[in-house]
Design an enzyme around this catalytic site. Sequence first.
Site, PDB file in Angstrom:
ATOM      1  N   CYS A 120      25.601  21.898  70.452  1.00  0.00           N
ATOM      2  CA  CYS A 120      25.104  22.669  71.594  1.00  0.00           C
ATOM      3  C   CYS A 120      26.106  22.703  72.736  1.00  0.00           C
ATOM      4  O   CYS A 120      25.958  23.491  73.672  1.00  0.00           O
ATOM      5  CB  CYS A 120      23.770  22.088  72.070  1.00  0.00           C
ATOM      6  SG  CYS A 120      22.441  23.308  72.051  1.00  0.00           S
TER       7      CYS A 120
ATOM      8  N   GLY B   7      17.462  34.687  54.456  1.00  0.00           N
ATOM      9  CA  GLY B   7      18.423  34.650  55.554  1.00  0.00           C
ATOM     10  C   GLY B   7      19.649  35.461  55.236  1.00  0.00           C
ATOM     11  O   GLY B   7      19.608  36.416  54.452  1.00  0.00           O
TER      12      GLY B   7
END
Length: 715
Positions: free
Chosen positions: A394, A514
């Site tokens: 992140c 996906g």
Amino acid sequence: MQPQIPLTRDVVLIGGGHAHALVLRMWGMKPVPGVRLTLIDPRPVAPYTGMLPGHVAGHYSEDEIAIDLARLCRFAGARIVLEPAQGLDLRERTVRAGGRTIAYDVVSLDVGITGDLPDVEGFAAHGTPVKPFARFAAGWRRFLSTGAGQAVVIGNGLGGAEVAMAMAHRLGPGRVTVVGGGAVARAGAALNRRIGHEMDRLGVTLVPGRASAVTEGRVVLDSGRALASAFTVGAGGATPQRWLESTGLPLDKGFVEVGPTLQVRGHPEVFAAGDCAQLTHAPRPRAGVYAVRAARVLDRNLRAAVAGGGMGAFRPQRHFLRLVSLGERRAAAEKWPALPVAPAGAMVWRWKDRIDRRFMRKLTELPVMTTPVPRNAARGVGEMMTAAPLCAGCGAKVGAGMLGQVLEGLPQPDRADVLAGPGDDAGILRMGNARQVLTTDHLRAFCADPGLMSRIAAQHALGDVRAMGARAQSALAQIILPRASEALQARMMREIMEAAGEVFTQEGAVILGGHSTMGAELTIGFTVTGLCDGDPVRLDGARAGDALILTGRIGSGVLLAGEMRQEARGADVAALWSAMARGPGNLRALEGAHAMTDVTGFGLAGHLMAICRASGLGAEIDPAAVPLHEGALALAGRGVRSTLYEANRANAPVFGPEDARTALLHDPQTAGGFLAAVAPDAAGSILAGLAADGVPAVNIGHMAAGPVGISVLRG
């Protein structure tokens, strides 16, 4: 632009012994293009056995004798799989490690030996082998902390003698007994006399005989005599790893038979070195010197196995120097096969200490490998290339301020079925009488293990759904693989989807499919939907006076940044990876929270500020109450920061003194904990409920009426 080199071969090293540690260093200095290198070992850190007696005696700290395998793998560009190897499938060319299956084209074994005593009844339950070191070190620390009782060492080899003398130096005379006393096995007459004299001087008791059983507080000999023992240590010889028996490899009394090239007899794609290997062409006693000397040959031959070229032969020397610790800062020397003298004293200790420290520096003082700035590069390229490396996880996000400005300019059509869009943790859609939350997240890989990254990415993507009190429903995967051959693509994709499938299945969610592509580096993400029975928990529900409950710890961004720079301790990084992959635990005690968010890329302060802005309130927190990941504070104190730190700090300033601890409030988190604003009179019961479910949580402050902002609580 230079074309990206595709990955075409998997080389797997099983075990972090001295030979493999040196191979990792050599691989980092000169990698083989196209090879994905993997180390499988349950330990992020391995001890250097030559300094282990000195650690027991108190001369070295645990860090000083630690070979940091995680750091070496980062240096080598290798992935580390922190699982114990349990089996080989020679036909399929796979390794079974923990619950995982790791494929290989070439595999090497350096798994060492154990100090287990399978023939001694009760030892497994009540004894402590010298190897593996982590178990021994923990038992030794516990025994030292009690300050009382006898220690018994089973085994009269050189290893047992060194450990017994080191323990006696630390404990004082009359506290250590060696079972099997008499001549020290594999030592010459002169060294035997020296060790016998030193044991007498240190007050070590020698008891002839063989241990037949170990019970709690006793060692029973085959003669029937019982010795009191509060700490029973197994150093009775070299016991091969039991799992090797089921591999189908040729074994000699449990040790893997290898030839001059260190290839296993009959299996040219399998290599072995160190104490687990039996040199059929040149039998030698088991000694660390051979593992160290074999490393260069092993490195050359592994390269030849995947890239072509001639292989070398390992020809171990017939004579080698033994330097034996004598408890105090003294040592004895012996040239094996034995000479008639064994000089000893403080000077020999200093000699041994210099040799040991020089070996450790080779594995700890790793050179910094840099990419040169291209000639005639545009302005600013040099500054960016020589700055700290771009963080992953992140920490690679775009800052909240920039993202907010862009989102504000997007058109927002008025839709009755869209209950929340940009600005909250997830989108909220009305689906008949139900509420569906929708979120997406992906992570730039911060480690080379696709399975571990997938598990962490799945936990991370589920965070927004959990924060809104929803039940996970479905997921779509978005996978970018590094360029690789079809075989390696299939291996990586299988590891990714198996790990993700386990995480989402445990949440009751289905992976619908996906999209995948190849790119410059591994990136894994998931789009997740969840369902709420009632209204989702949003950011705007906090009330003045609400207690702020934080689950988990912070500091992952600093640790990941430190690991990329080879400054973080491997044990701390391994603990962080485990926490991120494990997930947050059962959060049912937080049902009824007025506001809640997961603490991720914008840091604890940034996510708290989001609650403050949405609720029109301020917040006061106590940084000292915020739990930190082990090692994060030390790195922050040395100035290590994630690349997202400055943007986070600007977006959510904290009013109060600035130091390393408050800097961590802006640290971007990956798969982090949860921050909830709860009624103050319910905080105690909520914390108790979380604790009952095994979820670590603390009260770090409260919401406050007044201007939007975050302040540090005054003591």
